[in-house]
Design an enzyme around this catalytic site. Structure first.
Site, PDB file in Angstrom:
ATOM      1  N   ALA A  60       0.836  -1.205   0.000  1.00  0.00           N
ATOM      2  CA  ALA A  60       0.000   0.000   0.000  1.00  0.00           C
ATOM      3  C   ALA A  60       0.867   1.249   0.000  1.00  0.00           C
ATOM      4  CB  ALA A  60      -0.923   0.022   1.218  1.00  0.00           C
ATOM      5  N   THR A  62       1.047   4.355   1.896  1.00  0.00           N
ATOM      6  CA  THR A  62       0.479   4.706   3.207  1.00  0.00           C
ATOM      7  C   THR A  62       0.899   6.079   3.726  1.00  0.00           C
ATOM      8  OG1 THR A  62       2.297   3.554   4.317  1.00  0.00           O
ATOM      9  CG2 THR A  62       0.287   2.277   3.899  1.00  0.00           C
ATOM     10  N   THR A 101      -8.339  -0.094   5.186  1.00  0.00           N
ATOM     11  CA  THR A 101      -8.134   0.875   6.259  1.00  0.00           C
ATOM     12  C   THR A 101      -9.423   1.509   6.774  1.00  0.00           C
ATOM     13  OG1 THR A 101      -7.059   3.018   6.756  1.00  0.00           O
ATOM     14  CG2 THR A 101      -7.772   2.654   4.512  1.00  0.00           C
ATOM     15  N   TYR A 125      -5.474   9.424   0.423  1.00  0.00           N
ATOM     16  CA  TYR A 125      -5.128   8.077   0.871  1.00  0.00           C
ATOM     17  C   TYR A 125      -6.376   7.225   1.039  1.00  0.00           C
ATOM     18  CZ  TYR A 125      -4.043   4.308   4.122  1.00  0.00           C
ATOM     19  OH  TYR A 125      -3.955   3.084   4.739  1.00  0.00           O
ATOM     20  N   LYS A 129      -7.593   3.939  -1.226  1.00  0.00           N
ATOM     21  CA  LYS A 129      -7.834   2.622  -0.629  1.00  0.00           C
ATOM     22  C   LYS A 129      -9.272   2.169  -0.899  1.00  0.00           C
ATOM     23  CE  LYS A 129      -5.533   0.414   1.729  1.00  0.00           C
ATOM     24  NZ  LYS A 129      -4.651  -0.741   1.401  1.00  0.00           N
ATOM     25  N   TRP A 151      -4.763   1.865  12.806  1.00  0.00           N
ATOM     26  CA  TRP A 151      -3.720   2.245  13.755  1.00  0.00           C
ATOM     27  C   TRP A 151      -2.688   1.125  13.929  1.00  0.00           C
ATOM     28  CZ3 TRP A 151      -5.795   5.602  18.368  1.00  0.00           C
ATOM     29  CH2 TRP A 151      -6.636   6.611  17.874  1.00  0.00           C
TER      30      TRP A 151
END
Length: 292
Positions: A60, A62, A101, A125, A129, A151
């Site tokens: 990913a 991130t 996420t 982001y 996703k 997290w």
């Protein structure tokens, strides 16, 4: 079982290697040095060459704030790369688990987010996703599932725990946001959740989106205090951690205020449970301290 993991070098891929090996599986991790998941032919070729029993997409983009100025790069990995892996897995009839996420949600309200709640990412982001999730959904009920988590921390890579330990070693006082809530989740616990889900994805009884995270929601300020309490077991200094608001710590990308995930659907799987993130935190801190 032979597990092929995309995203070598990332927190989850390394955790998959740890947990998979411990449980007797063979884990092969592929990263950017081997191929770009934005290259559809390369992805299909890698899957054909390795012939795995399970494919996991832990790759990913991130960098949440950087994505605001690099949307093309974020979408190339998180949308296009995901689509390439999912399509190749379906073509080869190999079970596929994709990791997503909490940032697909806008973060309002105070109840945990369910899998069927309306999405509304606040930044590039999260949008990239979500686009990856949608590309998997377009394949229908193939042998695939998406696991949303939040997290993430581990002894590897860049994450909140490592940042707090680094800053706390040099500063007597830190200011940490206290009005964003979520579920801290150890990467090794995510790896275990993937291994638990794998046979159900393989036989088609588990498909679609699932939520997974640490057992007790918290906020970043309380999480930071837990990090330093864990580090104190090793004689590390405990800085003063002052709570601040999101408005006092502006960032290029907006963060959801409430990203607590409702994990009921995952908990309905046989043998499933939500791990105590404090146990995972102690293990991560122990490893980081030992590594110096």
């Amino acid at each position: 079982m032979h597990i092929l993991v995309f995203g070598r070098g990332g927190q989850l891929a390394l955790a998959m290697q740890d947990q998979g090996t411990k449980t007797g599986h063979r884990v092969t991790c592929l990263g950017r040095e081997s191929l770009s998941i934005a290259d559809e032919a390369a992805v299909a070729g890698a899957i054909a060459a390795h012939k795995p029993d399970l494919i996991v997409n832990a790759a990913a983009y991130t960098a949440v704030d950087k994505a605001e100025s690099e949307p093309d790069q974020a979408f190339a990995v998180n949308r296009d790369g995901t689509r390439h892996i999912a399509a190749a897995a379906r073509q080869a009839d190999i079970p596929f688990i994709h990791v997503s996420t909490d940032y697909v949600f806008e973060g309002g309200g105070d109840r945990p987010w369910r899998e069927d709640d309306a999405t509304g990412p606040l930044g590039v982001y999260g949008a990239s996703k979500l686009a990856g999730e949608l590309s998997i959904a377009e394949l229908g009920k193939a042998r695939n599932a998406t696991l949303r988590t939040s997290w993430v921390f581990s002894p590897y890579g860049a994450n909140f725990v490592r940042t707090m330990l680094r800053l706390g070693a040099d500063r007597p006082e830190l200011r940490v946001v206290a009005d964003q809530r979520g579920r801290p989740t150890a990467a090794h616990d995510i790896a275990d959740a993937i291994l638990l889900m794998a046979p159900f994805v393989a036989d088609g009884s588990a498909h679609g989106i699932y939520h997974f995270g640490g057992a007790e929601p918290t906020n970043w300020h309380a999480f930071a205090e837990a990090v330093f309490a864990s580090a104190a077991r090793h004689g590390r200094p405990i800085p003063v951690v002052k709570p601040i608001s999101t408005a006092e710590y502006p960032t290029p990308a907006k963060r959801p205020a409430n990203s607590v995930l409702d994990c009921s659907r995952y908990l309905a799987l046989p043998g499933a449970h939500l791990p105590d993130w404090r146990v995972g935190l102690d293990r991560a801190v122990d490893a980081l301290v030992a590594a110096g």
